[in-house]
Design a protein around this motif. Structure first.
Motif, PDB file in Angstrom:
ATOM      1  N   LYS A   1       0.863  -1.182   0.000  1.00  0.00           N
ATOM      2  CA  LYS A   1       0.000   0.000   0.000  1.00  0.00           C
ATOM      3  C   LYS A   1       0.898   1.230   0.000  1.00  0.00           C
ATOM      4  O   LYS A   1       1.843   1.304   0.782  1.00  0.00           O
TER       5      LYS A   1
ATOM      6  N   GLN B   1      -6.066  -3.234   7.038  1.00  0.00           N
ATOM      7  CA  GLN B   1      -4.924  -3.426   6.148  1.00  0.00           C
ATOM      8  C   GLN B   1      -3.803  -4.207   6.815  1.00  0.00           C
ATOM      9  O   GLN B   1      -2.907  -4.692   6.138  1.00  0.00           O
ATOM     10  N   THR B   2      -3.837  -4.301   8.160  1.00  0.00           N
ATOM     11  CA  THR B   2      -2.732  -4.927   8.899  1.00  0.00           C
ATOM     12  C   THR B   2      -3.178  -6.179   9.654  1.00  0.00           C
ATOM     13  O   THR B   2      -2.503  -6.597  10.596  1.00  0.00           O
TER      14      THR B   2
ATOM     15  N   ALA C   1      -2.325   3.762   8.240  1.00  0.00           N
ATOM     16  CA  ALA C   1      -2.542   2.314   8.148  1.00  0.00           C
ATOM     17  C   ALA C   1      -3.649   1.945   9.118  1.00  0.00           C
ATOM     18  O   ALA C   1      -3.589   2.298  10.287  1.00  0.00           O
TER      19      ALA C   1
END
Length: 155
Positions: free
Chosen positions: A7, A32-33, A28
């Motif tokens: 990303k 996304q993690t 973030a």
């Protein structure tokens, strides 16, 4: 086979959120993690910050990238200059404010993620950083109902 991608978040593509009088940009998010962490940029105008509180769900870390932040734990307070790092484990009392006459900018790292959702639920979208610089109406504290939902207790 699962495709893994990176990303890239360019500054001009960023969406900012004004929450509790502070400006945030989520760099973030937990989605996304895999929920491991979230990373935000925050800009505090003079007089803005967060009251003494605890987090029961996550660790919170600050890295000051511009200016000087006042950090307090209910008993002591310290002036924390640019380039400093502050680590707050779960349950630790922490509060912060900008006592200077200049904006303070910092990275905030949460592990695990989740607080970015509260900030966006409580906040108002700001289309550009310039809109924030001209913004004069600021809320001082977040909604107590959201604090409880996200494991935050004011002290």
């Amino acid at each position: 086979m699962t495709t893994v991608s990176i990303k890239i978040d360019f500054p001009n593509d960023a969406q900012y959120t004004l929450s509790a009088g502070n400006l945030y940009r989520v760099i973030a998010r937990g989605s996304q993690t895999n929920g491991r962490f979230s990373l935000l940029v925050s800009i505090l105008k003079p007089g803005q910050g967060g009251p003494a509180h605890t987090h029961s769900n996550e660790q919170e870390s600050f890295y000051i990238t511009k200016g000087e932040l006042t950090v307090f734990d209910g008993e002591t307070e310290a002036k924390v200059p640019e380039g400093s790092f502050i680590f707050c484990p779960e349950g630790a009392i922490r509060g912060f404010r900008n006592d200077s006459e200049q904006d303070v900018e910092m990275l905030i790292f949460y592990t695990p993620s989740g607080i970015e959702n509260m900030i966006e639920m409580d906040g108002t979208s700001v289309n550009a950083l310039e809109d924030y610089q001209n913004h004069t109406k600021a809320r001082k504290i977040a909604c107590p109902a959201l604090n409880k939902q996200f494991g935050i207790e004011e002290k």
